[in-house]
Every structure is written in C-alpha cells, then in structure tokens.
Design an enzyme around this catalytic site. Structure first.
Site, PDB file in Angstrom:
ATOM      1  N   ASP A 267       0.861  -1.187   0.000  1.00 21.53           N
ATOM      2  CA  ASP A 267       0.000   0.000   0.000  1.00 21.53           C
ATOM      3  C   ASP A 267       0.896   1.236   0.000  1.00 21.53           C
ATOM      4  O   ASP A 267       1.471   1.584   1.025  1.00 21.53           O
ATOM      5  CB  ASP A 267      -0.923   0.007   1.226  1.00 21.53           C
ATOM      6  CG  ASP A 267      -2.008  -1.060   1.131  1.00 21.53           C
ATOM      7  OD1 ASP A 267      -1.783  -2.100   0.463  1.00 21.53           O
ATOM      8  OD2 ASP A 267      -3.094  -0.857   1.706  1.00 21.53           O
TER       9      ASP A 267
ATOM     10  N   LYS B  54      -6.866   3.317  -3.650  1.00 25.95           N
ATOM     11  CA  LYS B  54      -7.333   3.311  -2.256  1.00 25.95           C
ATOM     12  C   LYS B  54      -7.532   4.757  -1.820  1.00 25.95           C
ATOM     13  O   LYS B  54      -6.748   5.631  -2.193  1.00 25.95           O
ATOM     14  CB  LYS B  54      -6.267   2.606  -1.413  1.00 25.95           C
ATOM     15  CG  LYS B  54      -6.461   2.630   0.088  1.00 25.95           C
ATOM     16  CD  LYS B  54      -5.365   1.782   0.772  1.00 25.95           C
ATOM     17  CE  LYS B  54      -5.342   2.011   2.274  1.00 25.95           C
ATOM     18  NZ  LYS B  54      -4.242   1.290   2.936  1.00 25.95           N
TER      19      LYS B  54
ATOM     20  N   LYS C 127     -10.225   0.213  -2.811  1.00 28.47           N
ATOM     21  CA  LYS C 127     -10.157   0.036  -1.358  1.00 28.47           C
ATOM     22  C   LYS C 127     -10.467   1.337  -0.633  1.00 28.47           C
ATOM     23  O   LYS C 127      -9.638   2.246  -0.598  1.00 28.47           O
ATOM     24  CB  LYS C 127      -8.761  -0.456  -0.944  1.00 28.47           C
ATOM     25  CG  LYS C 127      -8.593  -0.616   0.578  1.00 28.47           C
ATOM     26  CD  LYS C 127      -7.229  -1.198   0.956  1.00 28.47           C
ATOM     27  CE  LYS C 127      -7.026  -1.160   2.463  1.00 28.47           C
ATOM     28  NZ  LYS C 127      -5.672  -1.589   2.860  1.00 28.47           N
TER      29      LYS C 127
END
Lengths: 335, 796
Positions: free
Chosen positions: A172, A235, A271
């Site tokens: 991430d 995300k 996400k």
C-alpha cells in the site's frame, strides 16, 4: 473495447491473490484524457446520498452480505505502539473472524471465512507471516514513507523492495500529494511506474489520501493517472487524514475505474479506508460497488475495506441475526 | 429459497418489503369505505355512488370511495363558505399554529402516509418515504411561516375566499400540500378533490385536520371523478380554482371560468428539455437522466423527457445510459430495493404503450433493458429513444411515462432552439461545467424552473410553475403566495365607468377658428414607424362632448399581425433595468416638453378644463417616473431552499403582451397600462381606447424622440373588441391585458385559452387611474412578468 496496453511493463510472475482477471499492466500516459476529466461535486453527492437508500438487504441476505464484507476486510493495525503481540492477535482474528457457533448457525463453518488480508507496517511483516502460516491470507504492508511520503524517492523504492522481499504480497503506497496539488500529472505517473516496477509480483495499492487532494476533479485525475501507471488497487486514504473514506469520494474513484475498464479492459480494484466502522456502512459500500461497477467488485481480489473496528460491529450484527438478540462486543474475541 | 451460502456466492438482492400492515389496518378501521369529508364530518355521498380504488402494483382492492355528485360539491362549497369568516377572523398567528400542527402531524405519521401513498399510486416506497412526504411536511412548515407573516409581509393583500382545488394522481399528497398550505395560510377555505386513482392519502389528511381540531369547513375533501371537478369549477361561490393536471383539462377550466372573475392557477403538462453539453460530468449526467425520467415512473409533469445532447458526446452518453438502464430494478411499490414501480392505472399504461408504438413506427430507435418487466400490475419498462427528430410525435407529445427521447445538437444556439421548440415550458435541466454557458442558457430557455447540473429538485421556498402551455401561476415561495391573495384595492374598483359625461351634449361640429389649419393624419405605429392601415379606412373620433376631434386609422387583423411581428423583432427585452429606466425617464421628459399639447388634447377629449388636462399630464409623468424607478428595482430573490445551491427567482418578461387600454383618464390610463409592460421588458401591442385614440397616436411622436427601440411599442387603432379578438386568438401573443367591458373580458379569457395566454382582465370593473392604490403598483409589474427559478448547486 480499446485494448491499448503497453507491453514493456513488467509482467507479474505470479498472481498473489486469487484473481479472476488479468492484472493491470498500465497504459501510456494520456494527458489529454486526464485534462478532460470533470467531476460535479453536487451531482456526485446526490448520487452517493441516495444510492444506499435505493437498495436494501435484509435478513439472510444481510447476513450473507456481511460475511462477504468480512472477506473483503484488510484487517489493519498501523499505530506507533504496535508490538508483535497485538500483531499476532490481529492475525489470529484474521484467520477466525467470526465465532464458530455463529458460522455453524449460518451454515458457513466450512466456507473458509477469513479477512481479505492483514495490513501492517514493514517491521511486522515477519511476525504476521508466522502468525498467518498455513492460510491464504496475504500480508499487506504500507510503504513509501506512509502516511506522508516525504522521503527521497530512492528510499521509497527501497522500502517497497524490502517489504516485498520480506514477504508482503500487497504494497500500500502513498502518492506524492504535491504532484496532484501542483498539477504534475506526468511526474505522478512516472513515480507510480517506478513503484509498480519495484512491487514486482506484489500488488500495488495506491493510496490517494483523498482528504488532502482538495477537489473531486483532482481525486478523479489522480485515480486515473495511477491506473494508467499500473495500480492494482486504488485506495482512498491512509486513515490518518482528517477526512478519510466517504461515499462521494468512493463514487468518483470507482467511476474512474469503470472509465479505465471501458478504455483498456483492465479491472482495477478499489479500497476505501478509514472511517468505515459499522456493518451498515459496509453494506452501503457493497451496494455502491455492485451498482456502479458490478458483482466482480464484491470479491476481495477487486475490493477491500481498510478497517480495524468494522469487523467487531459486523460480528455483533451477525449474532443478532442468528439469535434475534442484540449482542455485546465482549461476546466476540478481540483482535 | 437460497441459503446464506448461496447468497454469499451470488450476492443477489433479496426482498426487502416495507410492511403494508399499518396502512391496511387503517383502511380496515374505515371498513375499506370512505365518505366525503365535509364540514369536519364524514358524509355519505348524496349521489349514493361509490367507486373502487385499487393498488396498481398488484391490482388489489383498497377501498370504496364516494363518488361526489353536483349536490355533494355544492354542500362542500357551502361548508367552506360558511367557515370562511371564522377562518379569516382568527388571524395570521392562529392560522400559523394550525399549519404548524399539520406539519407536525404529518411527520408523526410519515411512514403511514408513505406506505399508503405507494400502495395507492404504485410509486416506490423509497420515493414516497424520502421525497414526497418530507416535502409535504416541509411545505406546511414553510407556509405556517407565511401565515404568521401575512399581516406584515402582505399587508396590502387579503384572502380570495373559497378555493376549489383539483389535484393529479402523480404526487397525490405532495400536490395536496402545494394546494392546501398556501390557501390556508392566506386565510382561504377550500374544497379539494384528489384524483380518483389516488385519493387515500387525502382522506388520511382529512383525519389529521380533525385530530388537530381544524375548524369544520375550512378543509373539505371530496372524492370523485371529472364530473365532481367540473361541478367545483362551475360553482358560483368558488372564488378561485387551482388545478394541476393535463394541459387539455387546464384549457377546459380556463374556458369554463372565463369572465367569471374566478382567479385560476394552472400547473399543466410539459416536455422538458434536459440539455447536456460536451464538458459535463457525464457519469453524473446519467444519474441526472435517471432522476429526470425514471423518477416516479416518468409520471412527472416536469420530467426531463427530451434529452438534448451535444453531438460530440452523444454516443458516449447513450452508451452510459444503456449500461445504467440495465441496473434499474422494477417491482412492487413496497419493495425497498426498486427504482421503478407501477404506473398508476391501465389507462395510463395504454397511453404509454400506444405512444411508444408510434415512436417505433415513426422510425425512432428504441432501447429497453433486458430485465424482465413484472406482470402482476401495471408496469412499463424504462425506455429510451435515440435518432428522434423534433418532428417525431414522441418528441412533441407528453408521454407521462418512463420514456426518454434523445436528440443531438451542434451548438448552444441550436440547443436553445431545440429546447424551446415546444408548446410547453415547465422545466429545463442544463448540464455543463461552464458557469458562463449555464447562466447564458438558463434565461434563454422558456421554462419556469431551470435546474443547472441537477434535476427534479423541489422546495417549498422556491416557486414552481410553467411558461406557455404548461400553465400559469407559481406554487412555493413568495411568488406562490400571490396565487392565494388579492390586493385589497380590488374591493374598491367601480362597477361603472368613471368617465364624467358633460352636462349637455354640445354636439359640436369641427371647430373652426376661421384660419385653415394643416391636416394632421394620425397613423398607426408599428415597428418604430408610422404605418397606414392595411384596410385603407379611417374612423372619425369625437370628444366626450360630441366635438369632432379628427380621424384615426381603422386597423384590422393584418395590422395586428404586423404589429405582433414587429413586437417580436424588438430588442427591448434584452436591455438592462438601468437602460430601460433611461428610456422611460426620457419619455417623461419629452412628455413634459409637450405637456400643453397633451393637456389640450385631454381637455378636448373629456370636455374638461385645460388645468384638469394638465393635472392628468402631470400624473402621467409621475407614473412614468414610478415605473422608471422600478425598472432596476423590481428584481428577484435568492430563495432559502434546503439544498446547497443558489436558487435564483428571476422575474422575466412574458414576451409580446397585448394591451387593450381603458377609456377612463385617456392619457393616464394609456400610460398606466403600457408603461409597466415596458418596465418588465415586454414589447407591447397597444389597442388604445376606442373613444380617445388620438392621445395614443399623439404619443408615438414622443416614443420616436425618446430612444424607444423599434417594435417595443406598437399602436393599432380601430374597433377595440374586434382587434382584441385578433390578439386573443393570436398564438404568438404571450399575454393580453384588457380594460374594457365584462363581455370583452370574458372573450379574452375564453379565446386566450388556446395558447394559455397570460391574461389580465377587469371583468367590467373600473379602476380609478388617478388613485395610486388602483392605478399603479407592483401588481402591474407582477402581471407583466413571470418568475423563473434557477437552481444553481455549487461546490468543488
């Protein structure tokens, strides 16, 4: 469909999560398209504000959907006071997110319900790896000087490589917000291409930190640039900004995923992270995904919640479904 | 039944029904049979007739409803009449308390109302729950405020009296609220007739009136069909009719009430454009389309049913809409997961089906989603036509169903032309990211409501209502309040002409003082030029004392035609308030310079002293000043609506207005009726007083010297009633003011119905033009304009 794929990008040697689709290899940078993106905030808010009221899931449908939500959770701990102890607990919870008696009551004891991943800082990858041994639960590590990203690019790339080497299957990363705020779309693209290369076989989840991008148009442009550069997931947030995942921001991002899909044929995951704490919220997000993108995005290869306390609320709702009695949090094993 | 495990895999939606039990229990409490709510009591109909109400979602029987006959209507109107003095007498604050109580009561029973509405109408519970009922409560709250403020904000106005209200079946309770709230707030009593398909929530509302102790007779609810509606319209004791429904019926009501002096407000059909520019956020546009045409099964008078897309993005947008259509869910109105419910009745289903067939036959490309349409009720699938041209029937006719017709345009000029290529003018939606474009197009579209980057947004604080054949009058906001009041000075109008005939008729011949004067030929004035009459006839005119004054042209229908064409070409409407004021002041200045001449003329006309003539000239100059002053001050409002947007209520000109001037006060009457029309930016076709036309023809010389643009004022002299009839029947005349006889008034309202002219007539009552209360004021400006509400959401 325009299958305009760039071929000189690295090709994943192995797909980590079980994927039913081709991994996004990215496409050449397309400034014209980025500049043409327009988002109308008020209209987006109207859609986001009504979408969860147009649909509703009740009774066993709700139970099934909540179980599905659990499988999409990146169970997360990203705190300064993390220790091997609480990371182990987190992993244990990821393996067994719901009490067995509840699963049995729902006929789901052998469905292999786990969370979608666990998400930790680099230093806890080892611990998590041990704790998750024997499962298919991937480890996601936040990287590139999460959450702010303000260290030299070389160091950021090195962080990614170290985490991948340590066994993280998902990385991430945070984008450099100033590139968005200053309209340096090409620079953002180039940086993302480097990150993606560094990720190698690991999936790259790009955190936009939408709470710091000022406008929805910026969010949309940043989403699209990251996908062009080969993001596997986009995300919303680090969880550390003052505003994290919201439905309107999510709507804008997933519409860009749809746009990218239409143009390239690549399915990119989504996400939302930060601020999703209730079962009801998780259902709203699932409805959003189903309505705007389709059923493929109701599975954890294309959809994740970045959340730490969401699971607890879902557990209580599931117990209520099974017993008809309102539950208490102490009745469920903590993470 | 699928197991959790299966659902976990398929991730399908399950049923999420809203329980009908409370609504069914309420119906049972009434033994599924309802009488009429008259004078605070449930009365069996004198007609003894009942009809059945069914649920269009599943054709289940709901209740037997009384079918009111003429005698029932009479009884209800009399009850309202009887209750009127008491309702007026309790005063603004007490009325505010009642309205507030109604709002609270609706909120307390909101779910019962919502469920009942969805069962009765077929609309999705989501819509009745989240949109209709909250708007209803909001409407009563807002108008509780207007009730309270009546004696300060509307101190020159009073109630109209007994109001007859006829509402449609598409938003049953919301339309009831739009009608009842302002009527009660302003001290009127009423008889309301809900649509026969959807009367149930109105009956539940009657119970609420009872619960809060509303005085008997203030609200009367009578169920029934068109016959009851007609009886209400025709009833002599009804002072106003408020109607929402089809343009066809609206015209019938206009004709039926013509000349009676009944005030009417009509909210009629539409074929509203939904304009998409290439720079719009297309994904948001798609949701806008869903809200525009698939809201309430498309049974929305202001539905954005004509999609106009810029060519450059048309294919992309159509593709996105098609994808979206696949996701629309149809089904039972009480299912919380549906987007589209049942249409209201088999009659409506047939209308939609027939029109779609015509669309296909005429070559439109039809698109419907692959999902199955339920068969147990009256369902019609969402439908889109592309490759439609303005000449297609489905591009012109109001379908009142979930059917979108799409066309493309090349430029924004063409978009405006296409948007306005319709007899209707209710609403418009404009999608662009460019504020310059949005605010350029919004005033150019003929529509009472314009939504920028949004659609079908409503609020009690903003006016709603149409241009053209979409009706007239507004509902909501202060502009809506005026539909339920009359100016107090109305009570002082005289039923006799104020012209004072001289003591004895001198029957004088042409005055001759010995010298031969130069003949002065009064021509007509059309398009900024003096014009000879088409017919080549002239008429001699005399003063009140019988003195010969000269000849005027005898205008005919062709002169009217020419005048209307000239009026349309005028650029007067595009001027700013300031520049209109400059021209009006200039008129006053030039009139002042020639005051002697006009004073003489008045004295010749009326056989009064020159001094009296001079007084009228002075009053006329002052009147022009008043309107010049108002030209940049009679402006709009920014309404306090409930969503994040600026809601601009702009008074716009009506267009080309005809005006038939009064005989009384020949100069002042002419000025008092012409100048407000100009003030609001209209161009005028003036038929001057038939008795004293020379004042008007003298005046064109003043127009010529005052920078008045060509075509802004056109003067056609001649036989008043005959010329007026031509104007009344002219479809390109947007409004007509008439200050003449009772019969002439009726004729104007009757003939003006065909194109829904904004008419203002005096019903044979006479104003004292020298009295500022009667002869000038905002009333004149209001009749010379129409309010357009432009919704501009903001936020980045």
């Amino acid at each position: 469909m325009n299958m305009n794929k760039k071929t000189n990008h690295i090709v994943a040697k192995k797909i980590v999560a079980a994927t039913h689709h081709e991994r996004n290899d990215g496409i050449p940078f397309d400034m014209d398209f980025v500049q043409s993106i327009k988002i109308n905030l008020s209209a987006v808010e109207r859609r986001a504000g009504t979408i969860a009221k147009r649909r509703s899931v009740k009774k066993k449908w709700q139970a099934a959907w909540l179980l599905r939500a659990i499988t999409c959770i990146d169970l997360t701990t990203l705190s300064g006071d993390d220790t091997p102890g609480n990371v182990q607990r987190l992993c244990a919870k990821a393996r067994n997110p719901v009490r067995l008696d509840l699963l049995k009551a729902m006929g789901m004891e052998d469905a292999g319900i786990t969370t979608g991943a666990v998400c930790v800082y680099h230093n806890f990858i080892d611990e998590a790896k041990k704790a998750l041994e024997g499962t298919n639960i991937p480890i996601a590590a936040v990287s590139t000087a999460f959450p702010a990203g303000h260290i030299p690019i070389k160091e950021r790339l090195r962080q990614i490589e170290l985490s991948v080497a340590a066994g993280a299957m998902e990385i991430d990363i945070v984008i450099t917000r100033q590139q968005v705020l200053r309209g340096q779309w090409r620079a953002l693209y180039d940086e993302m291409v480097l990150y993606r290369k560094a990720c190698g076989p690991a999936h790259m989840k790009t955190i936009l930190a939408t709470g710091e991008l000022a406008t929805m148009t910026n969010v949309a442009k940043a989403s699209y640039v990251c996908m062009m550069a080969g993001a596997d997931f986009i995300k919303t947030s680090t969880g550390k900004e003052s505003v994290n995942a919201t439905l309107p921001v999510s709507l804008v991002m997933i519409r860009m995923i749809r746009e990218y899909l239409d143009k390239t044929g690549y399915k990119v995951g989504f996400k939302p992270a930060g601020g999703i704490r209730t079962a009801k919220q998780s259902i709203a997000w699932l409805i959003l995904m189903k309505e705007e993108l389709g059923d493929d995005w109701l599975r954890n290869d294309l959809f994740r919640f970045g959340a730490s306390s969401l699971l607890g609320d879902i557990e209580r709702q599931l117990e209520h479904f099974v017993t008809g009695r309102y539950s208490a949090s102490y009745r469920h094993p903590m993470a | 039944m699928s197991s959790i495990k299966q659902i976990f895999e398929t991730m399908e939606y399950g049923p999420a029904p809203e329980s009908p039990n409370a609504a069914l229990a309420w119906l049972e409490e009434h033994k599924n049979k309802f009488g009429l709510y008259i004078n605070g009591k449930w009365e069996a109909p004198i007609s003894k007739a009942y009809f059945k109400s069914i649920s269009p979602s599943n054709k289940n029987f709901l209740a037997d409803l009384a079918d009111a006959g003429e005698k029932d209507v009479d009884k209800a109107v009399k009850a309202a009449k009887k209750a009127l003095p008491g309702w007026v007498g309790i005063g603004p604050h007490a009325r505010a308390r009642y309205l507030y109580a109604i709002a609270r009561q609706i909120q307390k029973h909101s779910r019962l109302f919502a469920v009942l509405e969805s069962m009765d109408n077929g609309k999705p519970i989501r819509e009745s729950r989240d949109i209709d009922i909250p708007l209803v409560a909001r409407h009563f709250y807002h108008h509780a405020g207007w009730a309270q403020l009546m004696d300060t904000e509307l101190k020159d106005y009073k109630e109209i009296g007994v109001v007859g209200q006829i509402i449609p079946w598409n938003f049953p309770l919301l339309m009831l609220a739009w009608k009842i709230a302002p009527a009660l707030a302003m001290g009127n009593t009423l008889v309301l007739k809900p649509a026969e398909f959807t009367s149930l929530t109105a009956l539940l509302f009657a119970e609420i009136c009872d619960q809060i102790g509303l005085p008997p007779g203030v609200v009367n609810i009578i169920t029934g069909d068109g016959k009851a509606g007609a009886a209400l319209v025709d009833h002599p004791q009804v002072n106003k009719i408020a109607f929402t429904g089809s343009t066809e019926v609206g015209k019938i009501i206009r004709r039926a009430t013509a000349g009676t002096g009944k005030k009417i407000s009509l909210e009629l059909g539409g074929k509203s454009p939904f304009i998409v520019f290439e720079d719009a956020d297309l994904d948001s546009v798609v949701e806008g389309v869903v809200d525009a045409i698939w809201f309430n099964q498309g049974q929305v008078c202001c539905a954005g049913s004509r999609l106009l897309v810029q060519e450059s993005v048309a294919e992309r947008l159509y593709a996105k809409i098609k994808v979206r259509m696949e996701k629309l869910r149809m089904g039972d109105s009480l299912d919380k997961t549906i987007d589209i419910g049942a249409v209201v009745d088999k009659v409506q289903l047939k209308t939609i089906t027939d029109l779609v067939k015509i669309g296909v036959d005429e070559g439109g490309k039809i698109w419907q989603p692959s999902t199955a349409c339920p068969t147990d009720g009256y369902y019609y699938p969402p439908t889109m036509f592309t490759d439609v041209s303005p000449s297609s029937s489905i591009a012109q006719l109001e379908i009142f169903g979930p059917v979108l017709v799409a066309m493309t345009f090349r430029t924004h000029h063409e978009a405006v032309k296409l948007a306005n290529n319709t007899r209707y003018g209710l609403a418009a939606s404009i999608w662009t990211d460019n504020i310059n474009m949005a605010l350029d197009i919004a005033p150019k579209v003929k529509a009472g409501v314009v939504w920028i980057n949004c659609t079908n947004v409503f609020d009690a604080a903003a006016g709603f209502g149409g241009y053209r054949e979409s009706g007239f009058g507004r509902e909501g906001g202060k502009e809506g309040i005026y539909e339920y009041v009359k100016h107090k000075s109305n009570d002082n109008l005289s039923s006799k002409s104020l012209l004072k005939l001289p003591a004895k008729n001198k029957n004088a011949k042409a005055k001759s003082n010995g010298a031969v004067s130069i003949d002065r030929t009064a021509k007509m004035y059309i398009g900024g030029k003096q014009a000879r009459p088409d017919g080549g006839y002239s008429t001699t005119v005399y003063g009140l004392a019988g003195n010969h004054m000269g000849e005027v042209s005898t205008g005919n229908r062709k002169d009217i035609r020419n005048a209307v064409e000239a009026a349309h070409k005028s650029n007067w409407g595009g001027k700013t308030g300031h520049s209109k004021a400059q021209v009006l002041y200039y008129l006053a200045e030039n009139l002042y310079a020639r005051k002697d001449e006009f004073a003489d003329r008045i004295s010749q006309c009326l056989d009064v002293s020159k001094q009296a003539g001079m007084k009228e000239v002075d009053q006329s100059i002052e009147r022009i000043y008043w309107y010049a002053a108002m030209a940049d001050k009679y402006d709009g409002r920014v309404h306090h609506t409930t969503s994040r947007n600026v809601t601009l209520a702009m008074p716009e000109s009506i267009g080309v207005l005809g005006v038939v001037c009064p005989d009384d006060s020949p100069l002042l009457g002419f000025i008092s009726t012409l100048i407000p029309i100009l003030t609001m930016g209209n161009s005028a076709v003036v038929i001057p007083s038939e008795k004293f036309p020379l004042i008007a023809t003298d005046f064109y010389q003043i127009l010529e010297t005052s920078d008045m643009p060509a075509g802004a004022v056109n003067i056609v002299t001649g036989p008043r009633e005959e010329l007026c009839e031509v104007l009344a029947k002219h479809d390109d005349v947007d409004g007509l003011w008439y200050f003449g006889s009772k019969a002439g008034s009726k004729n104007v309202e009757l003939l003006g119905a065909d194109n829904m002219k904004r008419t203002w007539v005096n019903y044979g009552k006479y104003r004292d033009w020298t009295d500022k209360e009667q002869g000038q004021g905002e009333v004149f400006l209001r009749f010379a304009s129409q309010i357009k509400n432009i919704w501009v959401p903001y936020g980045e």
